[in-house]
Design a protein around this motif. Structure first.
Motif, PDB file in Angstrom:
ATOM      1  N   PRO A   1      -3.034 -11.275  12.620  1.00 47.26           N
ATOM      2  CA  PRO A   1      -3.160 -10.439  11.418  1.00 47.26           C
ATOM      3  C   PRO A   1      -3.305  -8.949  11.727  1.00 47.26           C
ATOM      4  O   PRO A   1      -2.832  -8.097  10.960  1.00 47.26           O
ATOM      5  CB  PRO A   1      -4.421 -10.989  10.739  1.00 47.26           C
ATOM      6  N   LYS A   2      -3.941  -8.626  12.855  1.00 48.55           N
ATOM      7  CA  LYS A   2      -4.126  -7.227  13.215  1.00 48.55           C
ATOM      8  C   LYS A   2      -2.838  -6.615  13.765  1.00 48.55           C
ATOM      9  O   LYS A   2      -2.592  -5.424  13.612  1.00 48.55           O
ATOM     10  CB  LYS A   2      -5.228  -7.091  14.262  1.00 48.55           C
TER      11      LYS A   2
ATOM     12  N   SER B   1       2.869  -5.571  11.357  1.00 51.63           N
ATOM     13  CA  SER B   1       3.131  -4.299  10.684  1.00 51.63           C
ATOM     14  C   SER B   1       2.834  -4.438   9.194  1.00 51.63           C
ATOM     15  O   SER B   1       2.697  -5.558   8.672  1.00 51.63           O
ATOM     16  CB  SER B   1       4.594  -3.887  10.870  1.00 51.63           C
ATOM     17  N   LEU B   2       2.747  -3.331   8.497  1.00 45.63           N
ATOM     18  CA  LEU B   2       2.505  -3.372   7.059  1.00 45.63           C
ATOM     19  C   LEU B   2       3.623  -4.114   6.350  1.00 45.63           C
ATOM     20  O   LEU B   2       3.382  -4.895   5.420  1.00 45.63           O
ATOM     21  CB  LEU B   2       2.377  -1.945   6.509  1.00 45.63           C
TER      22      LEU B   2
ATOM     23  N   LYS C   1       3.117  -7.844   6.768  1.00 43.87           N
ATOM     24  CA  LYS C   1       1.981  -8.307   5.965  1.00 43.87           C
ATOM     25  C   LYS C   1       2.375  -8.443   4.492  1.00 43.87           C
ATOM     26  O   LYS C   1       2.000  -9.416   3.831  1.00 43.87           O
ATOM     27  CB  LYS C   1       0.811  -7.340   6.110  1.00 43.87           C
ATOM     28  N   ILE C   2       3.120  -7.472   3.985  1.00 44.33           N
ATOM     29  CA  ILE C   2       3.551  -7.540   2.588  1.00 44.33           C
ATOM     30  C   ILE C   2       4.519  -8.695   2.384  1.00 44.33           C
ATOM     31  O   ILE C   2       4.439  -9.426   1.386  1.00 44.33           O
ATOM     32  CB  ILE C   2       4.191  -6.201   2.163  1.00 44.33           C
TER      33      ILE C   2
ATOM     34  N   SER D   1       2.477 -12.038   2.518  1.00 41.38           N
ATOM     35  CA  SER D   1       1.582 -12.200   1.373  1.00 41.38           C
ATOM     36  C   SER D   1       2.363 -12.429   0.087  1.00 41.38           C
ATOM     37  O   SER D   1       2.005 -13.305  -0.721  1.00 41.38           O
ATOM     38  CB  SER D   1       0.670 -10.987   1.231  1.00 41.38           C
TER      39      SER D   1
ATOM     40  N   TYR E   1       1.783  -2.308  -6.332  1.00 43.49           N
ATOM     41  CA  TYR E   1       0.786  -1.409  -5.743  1.00 43.49           C
ATOM     42  C   TYR E   1       0.738  -0.081  -6.499  1.00 43.49           C
ATOM     43  O   TYR E   1      -0.344   0.514  -6.664  1.00 43.49           O
ATOM     44  CB  TYR E   1       1.100  -1.155  -4.270  1.00 43.49           C
TER      45      TYR E   1
ATOM     46  N   ALA F   1      -2.204  -0.350   0.727  1.00 39.03           N
ATOM     47  CA  ALA F   1      -2.007  -1.777   0.973  1.00 39.03           C
ATOM     48  C   ALA F   1      -2.461  -2.100   2.386  1.00 39.03           C
ATOM     49  O   ALA F   1      -1.995  -1.464   3.343  1.00 39.03           O
ATOM     50  CB  ALA F   1      -0.534  -2.144   0.792  1.00 39.03           C
ATOM     51  N   PHE F   2      -3.357  -3.044   2.522  1.00 42.76           N
ATOM     52  CA  PHE F   2      -3.872  -3.456   3.829  1.00 42.76           C
ATOM     53  C   PHE F   2      -4.361  -2.245   4.631  1.00 42.76           C
ATOM     54  O   PHE F   2      -4.052  -2.089   5.811  1.00 42.76           O
ATOM     55  CB  PHE F   2      -2.792  -4.210   4.625  1.00 42.76           C
ATOM     56  N   HIS F   3      -5.095  -1.378   3.942  1.00 43.49           N
ATOM     57  CA  HIS F   3      -5.699  -0.191   4.562  1.00 43.49           C
ATOM     58  C   HIS F   3      -4.658   0.784   5.110  1.00 43.49           C
ATOM     59  O   HIS F   3      -4.920   1.509   6.072  1.00 43.49           O
ATOM     60  CB  HIS F   3      -6.670  -0.599   5.687  1.00 43.49           C
ATOM     61  N   ARG F   4      -3.482   0.783   4.506  1.00 44.11           N
ATOM     62  CA  ARG F   4      -2.439   1.727   4.861  1.00 44.11           C
ATOM     63  C   ARG F   4      -1.892   2.354   3.574  1.00 44.11           C
ATOM     64  O   ARG F   4      -1.828   1.686   2.533  1.00 44.11           O
ATOM     65  CB  ARG F   4      -1.290   1.056   5.619  1.00 44.11           C
TER      66      ARG F   4
END
Length: 463
Positions: free
Chosen positions: A237-238, A241-242, A245-246, A249, A340, A354-357
């Motif tokens: 998960p870390k 990339s953004l 993750k998008i 999800s 978003y 989104a996801f701290h970005r």
């Protein structure tokens, strides 16, 4: 090879833009496929196929849609089915990928213009490593399709004998490319609604094709690091990339939403899920949710779906899969960006987070452009189809959303279309596969300097 070299020389001579190249490449493949499919050798009874049906089949194959006016299993000969399979593979890989792979075989240099073609064809943000990515995409596609082929064999060979080998290969390529065409008959995969293995393999191929190649290789590279003990799986998960993750999800959310909605709406419908056991109903609901990601196969009757389920399916078909994959639609990431933006506006925030970005605001304009173009084309052609086909509005809407999203699901309307209706759906499938923005750019963008002038701001009322 000489033929393709002449095409490439012509492209360089005419100085076509990337959008025009993509536009023309798909059109050329469709027309060539239509001409071949017209020939008697391609039909099962040895007769000429009407050009409009051959054109429709070539379009649905290259555009990896799945809507058909004649039976794929019964109308076409083995040679005709082979031609369709090649067109599906061509459409799934992308015209640009195939042409540039031929250039590599001919040992031609991949220049800047061709790198831009790859970038635009797969919706990449940069040109860094695009040629390497192209090679990995082609290799990855062939590997996954071969694994899918092997997984289908234990079911299809015992049922169909030696012909099951051909059916398994065709189904694997079609499922991964999200083409929605098969050789099982006119009921798609409805006979396998209770076969969990067939459902799982098909779902896996569809989802893999719809995730996007960029996400693929991000996961593959991470797994390689874990194998070499340079990283650990718990850090996935870390490390994502953004974008990835998008994609994951939104994919999970939409699949779950579709599954739950279909299950609730159709559970007591005896013509869809009503006569199935609970596990079979859940599997059929999941399959229906997955196939709306532009796959086009079905295990339950689409014409018997209730209006509520149909509306949910149309929404999922319009959204489609994720960028740089084999799926169509406006794409999951596009919808995520708009969501978003809505959340940020509702909270009074200037930034989309989104996801701290922080997502750059330019993506909102791009997302609105894609959705606006797609919705506008859908409305325009839906009105046209309503004018030439005297069918219920729901059936027509389902057909047109399926066409613009390159899905291939139908409420038994495609086979009854008149010539004008077929031409309308052909145009929609083509526009959906090319992408409305690419289509507009190819026709509207001129070789002239951008207007950088800025006029005075003035406020207006919104809402």
């Amino acid at each position: 090879m000489a033929f393709y070299q002449k095409i490439l020389d012509f492209i360089n001579k005419k100085k076509l833009s990337p959008a025009q190249f993509i536009l023309g490449g798909f059109a050329l493949a469709i027309l060539a496929g239509a001409v071949i499919l017209c020939l008697p050798i391609c039909s099962a009874d040895g007769s000429f196929t009407p050009f409009v049906d051959a054109l429709f089949t070539a379009t649905t194959s290259v555009c990896v849609t799945g809507l058909v006016t004649v039976s794929t299993a019964f109308h076409w000969s083995v040679f005709g089915q082979f031609v369709i399979l090649i067109l599906i593979q061509l459409g799934g890989m992308g015209i640009v990928a195939v042409m540039l792979m031929i250039m590599m075989i001919l040992r031609k240099r991949i220049g800047m213009k061709n790198r831009i073609l790859i970038q635009q064809s797969y919706g990449l943000d940069s040109m860094q490593g695009v040629v390497t990515l192209l090679k990995r995409i082609v290799r990855g596609i062939l590997i996954v399709e071969f694994v899918g082929f092997l997984c289908y064999l234990p079911v299809l060979v015992p049922e169909f004998g030696p012909s099951g080998i051909w059916k398994a290969l065709f189904l694997s390529v079609s499922a991964f490319c999200n083409a929605g065409m098969d050789l099982m008959g006119d009921n798609s995969l409805a006979n396998y609604v209770g076969n969990y293995w067939m459902n799982i393999v098909t779902i896996a191929l569809i989802v893999l094709g719809g995730l996007g190649f960029v996400v693929w290789w991000e996961i593959v590279d991470f797994i390689k690091k874990c194998i070499r003990k340079k990283d650990h799986f718990r850090n996935l998960p870390k490390r994502l990339s953004l974008h990835a993750k998008i994609v994951f999800s939104m994919t999970f959310f939409l699949l779950l939403l579709g599954m739950i909605s279909v299950f609730i709406c159709e559970y007591n419908n005896p013509e869809t899920l009503g006569n199935l056991s609970l596990p079979q109903s859940l599997m059929a609901s999941l399959f229906q949710s997955v196939t709306t990601r532009t796959a086009g196969f079905f295990t339950i009757s689409q014409s018997k779906l209730g209006d509520a389920s149909s509306m949910v399916c149309m929404l999922l078909m319009f959204i489609g899969g994720s960028p740089s994959g084999t799926a169509g639609g406006v794409k999951t990431v596009t919808i995520a960006v708009l969501l978003y933006a809505i959340i940020a506006e509702a909270r009074g925030n200037e930034d989309m987070v989104a996801f701290h970005r922080t997502i750059p605001s330019d993506y909102v304009r791009k997302g609105l452009t894609i959705v606006g173009y797609s919705f506008g084309i859908w409305v325009f052609f839906t009105i046209l189809l309503c004018g030439v086909e005297h069918q219920s509005f729901m059936r027509i809407c389902y057909e047109t959303v399926s066409a613009i999203g390159t899905v291939g699901l139908s409420k038994d309307l495609t086979g009854t279309l008149h010539v004008a209706g077929k031409l309308i759906i052909i145009c929609m499938m083509y526009a959906g596969r090319i992408g409305p923005v690419t289509l507009a750019t190819a026709f509207l963008m001129k070789d002239k300097p951008r207007d950088i002038s800025h006029y005075a701001d003035e406020n207006i009322l919104i809402g």
